[in-house]
Design a protein around this motif. Structure first.
Motif, PDB file in Angstrom:
ATOM      1  N   GLY A   1      26.020  11.077 -13.859  1.00  0.00           N
ATOM      2  CA  GLY A   1      26.243  11.629 -12.522  1.00  0.00           C
ATOM      3  C   GLY A   1      27.661  12.091 -12.244  1.00  0.00           C
ATOM      4  N   LEU A   2      28.499  12.231 -13.272  1.00  0.00           N
ATOM      5  CA  LEU A   2      29.873  12.700 -13.081  1.00  0.00           C
ATOM      6  C   LEU A   2      29.887  14.125 -12.537  1.00  0.00           C
ATOM      7  CD1 LEU A   2      32.968  12.283 -13.611  1.00  0.00           C
ATOM      8  CD2 LEU A   2      32.584  13.357 -15.841  1.00  0.00           C
ATOM      9  N   VAL A   3      30.722  14.350 -11.498  1.00  0.00           N
ATOM     10  CA  VAL A   3      30.814  15.691 -10.919  1.00  0.00           C
ATOM     11  C   VAL A   3      32.249  16.198 -10.791  1.00  0.00           C
ATOM     12  CG1 VAL A   3      28.663  15.466  -9.614  1.00  0.00           C
ATOM     13  CG2 VAL A   3      30.835  14.828  -8.542  1.00  0.00           C
ATOM     14  N   PHE A   4      33.242  15.325 -10.980  1.00  0.00           N
ATOM     15  CA  PHE A   4      34.618  15.772 -10.761  1.00  0.00           C
ATOM     16  C   PHE A   4      35.576  14.962 -11.617  1.00  0.00           C
ATOM     17  CE2 PHE A   4      38.416  15.924  -7.695  1.00  0.00           C
ATOM     18  CZ  PHE A   4      38.837  17.151  -8.164  1.00  0.00           C
ATOM     19  N   VAL A   5      36.543  15.652 -12.239  1.00  0.00           N
ATOM     20  CA  VAL A   5      37.509  15.008 -13.128  1.00  0.00           C
ATOM     21  C   VAL A   5      38.915  15.427 -12.731  1.00  0.00           C
ATOM     22  CG1 VAL A   5      38.330  14.801 -15.510  1.00  0.00           C
ATOM     23  CG2 VAL A   5      35.868  14.977 -15.052  1.00  0.00           C
ATOM     24  N   GLU A   6      39.797  14.442 -12.589  1.00  0.00           N
ATOM     25  CA  GLU A   6      41.227  14.703 -12.424  1.00  0.00           C
ATOM     26  C   GLU A   6      41.941  14.249 -13.691  1.00  0.00           C
ATOM     27  OE1 GLU A   6      43.194  13.769  -8.736  1.00  0.00           O
ATOM     28  OE2 GLU A   6      41.276  13.431  -7.734  1.00  0.00           O
ATOM     29  N   MET A   7      42.844  15.089 -14.192  1.00  0.00           N
ATOM     30  CA  MET A   7      43.543  14.767 -15.433  1.00  0.00           C
ATOM     31  C   MET A   7      45.050  14.914 -15.249  1.00  0.00           C
ATOM     32  SD  MET A   7      43.277  16.550 -19.209  1.00  0.00           S
ATOM     33  CE  MET A   7      41.618  15.990 -19.536  1.00  0.00           C
ATOM     34  N   GLY A   8      45.789  13.917 -15.681  1.00  0.00           N
ATOM     35  CA  GLY A   8      47.245  13.969 -15.603  1.00  0.00           C
ATOM     36  C   GLY A   8      47.840  14.763 -16.750  1.00  0.00           C
ATOM     37  N   ILE A   9      48.459  15.885 -16.423  1.00  0.00           N
ATOM     38  CA  ILE A   9      49.197  16.678 -17.416  1.00  0.00           C
ATOM     39  C   ILE A   9      50.686  16.398 -17.280  1.00  0.00           C
ATOM     40  CG2 ILE A   9      49.861  19.022 -18.096  1.00  0.00           C
ATOM     41  CD1 ILE A   9      47.093  19.955 -17.346  1.00  0.00           C
ATOM     42  N   GLN A  10      51.177  16.430 -16.042  1.00  0.00           N
ATOM     43  CA  GLN A  10      52.562  16.127 -15.642  1.00  0.00           C
ATOM     44  C   GLN A  10      53.550  17.200 -16.078  1.00  0.00           C
ATOM     45  OE1 GLN A  10      51.522  14.140 -13.837  1.00  0.00           O
ATOM     46  NE2 GLN A  10      50.203  12.661 -14.833  1.00  0.00           N
ATOM     47  N   THR A  11      53.647  17.468 -17.354  1.00  0.00           N
ATOM     48  CA  THR A  11      54.551  18.511 -17.844  1.00  0.00           C
ATOM     49  C   THR A  11      54.015  19.018 -19.165  1.00  0.00           C
ATOM     50  OG1 THR A  11      56.835  19.059 -18.452  1.00  0.00           O
ATOM     51  CG2 THR A  11      56.020  16.899 -19.100  1.00  0.00           C
TER      52      THR A  11
END
Length: 527
Positions: A329-339
């Motif tokens: 049921g995953l619908v949204f992903v946030e990913m840390g790139i930073q730089t």
């Protein structure tokens, strides 16, 4: 005996620390009153400095709620320091009960914290606070309580830390019971007893996907929870490394079992029926091994049946985990790139190659028919990065598959981080005024008005022509426009862009019938 737990908090009032403490004390039969104070009034605001304070009547209402309590705890992060200090000063004028500070800032800066209170809790607080409450109830000497520093006879008693709680399943769920909970309600500009309607207004509206991308602008009322303590990464801008080093030889990254998490979510669905989605707010949910993610996704799909969101990192995400979570049921992903600059990677100790990042972004693109466009986190205003470094980050952003969001932040060298030590050692932060301006009172989500920052901002608009940004990032244009004299213009342009985004979202919400989103925005705007 009753304990008051006060927390200056963001609008979503997740307040995991206070809710964990409250649940633990209540399970042991203790009386707890929770007071949530989201936001604050900007007492002084200029281009570089934000100082938040509470209005006088809010302070008086808080004091009134604390008068029948025998212990008052205030939990906060560094950017809530001014509010915590104001609350403490006013409470101590009217109430004799001891005040104890806890949370991330008192943990990493106990010496400073002890200048304002008589007790500071360092690290995990469940067992320490329970022991303190029991000793106060029984009239026993409490100055040897581990995890807590005390003032006594003009001296500071620095007690040792107790071991970390390894079995997180032994802890109760976060306290969302509403029992003796109070909240500052912006709509009436007063503190009111917490109700389900008030709590619903506080919960964030998160993206959802309902069958196709055309429906993906719908928003759902989302319940935040955390299934782990700790983080697999130790980035220099985060205090996780300092916290882990407080417990040498102990496992710092710990997880609740899948069964424990599922039971919590079943409980929440039963008691907060308005919840429409779940946000697993762990620093890196995908730090869990594949087997656990498969187990979680299967159980979640069978028993919870709501869309869910995660935060992840490039080094912990793979196709097998994505397949399992999509099925669940995953619908949204946030990913840390930073730089994405070599300089920034070295400073932050990220250790992520350009190829790995693009590979993981391409992986998320494969699921574009199933998930909302991903959100990538970027940190700007790094004093060790040059304009060329930011342009290097920009150029790689322009290679990320669209559509996506960018969540930009201005670097803050918080106490307890390696960058705090580095900034002090290298004279970037020289005076106490520097520290107040650049750390305690700096706005996290307002990057400086610089040319390169503005280009990064534009790159977050998925359909802004990339060829224009490539031209604008050429050396000649950078040489001409990267000047302080233009900084106000870039700031105003970004502000105008944000207003345009709000307007477009309002129009979209109006035409899609998402009236609750419009209502929530109007409440925040006018209060």
């Amino acid at each position: 005996m009753k304990t008051a737990l006060i927390t200056p908090t963001p609008p979503d009032v997740a307040a995991f620390g206070v809710r964990a403490l409250s649940a633990y004390l209540k399970r042991e039969g203790k009386k707890v009153r929770n007071i949530f104070l989201p936001g604050g009034i900007k007492k002084n605001k200029n281009k570089k400095d934000y100082i938040y304070q509470y209005e006088r009547h809010i302070i008086e209402e808080t004091i009134e709620l604390c008068k029948e309590c025998d212990l008052i705890g205030i939990s906060f992060m560094t950017n809530y320091f001014d509010r915590a200090k104001q609350l403490t000063q006013e409470i101590r004028k009217c109430i004799d009960a001891p005040v104890i500070w806890g949370g991330i800032h008192p943990t990493v800066a106990p010496e400073e914290s002890m200048q304002h209170v008589e007790m500071v809790c360092i690290g995990e607080g469940e067992e320490a606070l329970l022991e303190l409450v029991q000793k106060l109830e029984e009239g026993k000497d409490y100055f040897d309580t581990r995890n807590i520093w005390f003032k006594k006879d003009g001296k500071i008693i620095k007690n040792q830390l107790r071991p970390l709680i390894q079995d997180l399943d032994s802890l109760p769920y976060f306290d969302f019971s509403l029992d003796d909970h109070y909240i500052y309600d912006h709509t009436i500009n007063s503190i009111a007893p917490m109700t389900k309607d008030l709590l619903k207004k506080c919960f964030p509206l998160e993206p959802n996907v309902e069958g196709s991308f055309s429906d993906s602008y719908k928003r759902t009322v989302s319940y935040k929870t955390m299934t782990t303590r700790g983080c697999p990464h130790h980035c220099t801008f985060c205090a996780e490394r300092a916290l882990a080093e407080m417990y040498p030889g102990e496992m710092y990254l710990r997880s609740r079992s899948v069964g424990h998490v599922i039971k919590e979510l079943e409980h929440i669905k039963e008691h907060l029926s308005f919840i429409e989605s779940i946000f697993l707010f762990d620093d890196t949910f995908t730090a869990r091994p594949l087997e656990e993610i498969i187990e979680f996704s299967k159980e979640y799909k069978e028993k919870i049946k709501l869309p869910f969101h995660i935060q992840t990192s490039p080094l912990t995400l793979n196709k097998e985990k994505m397949d399992a979570m999509i099925e669940g049921g995953l619908v949204f992903v946030e990913m840390g790139i930073q730089t994405l600059s070599k300089t920034g990677m070295k400073i932050y100790k990220r250790g992520i190659s350009r190829d790995v990042l693009l590979k993981k972004a391409s992986l998320l693109k494969e699921y574009s028919n199933s998930i909302y466009p991903p959100c990538y986190h970027i940190i700007l205003d790094n004093p060790w990065e040059t304009t060329d470094d930011v342009i290097e980050t920009l150029r790689l952003i322009l290679e990320l598959p669209r559509p996506f969001w960018l969540k930009r932040a201005s670097l803050i060298c918080f106490p307890g981080t390696e960058l705090y030590v580095k900034s002090k050692a290298e004279g970037i932060i020289k005076t106490q005024d520097d520290e107040r301006r650049e750390i305690y009172n700096k706005h996290l989500h307002v990057p400086q008005g610089k040319y390169a920052n503005f280009l990064v901002y534009l790159s977050g608009f998925s359909y802004f022509p990339r060829w224009i940004l490539r031209v604008m990032s050429a050396s000649l244009f950078v040489f001409i426009f990267d000047r302080k004299v233009f900084s106000t213009i870039y700031t105003l342009l970004q502000m105008g862009g944000e207003q345009a985004i709000i307007l477009s979202k309002g129009i979209r919400a109006l035409f899609t019938g998402d009236f609750k989103r419009i209502y929530k925005f109007l409440v925040r705007w006018y209060t």
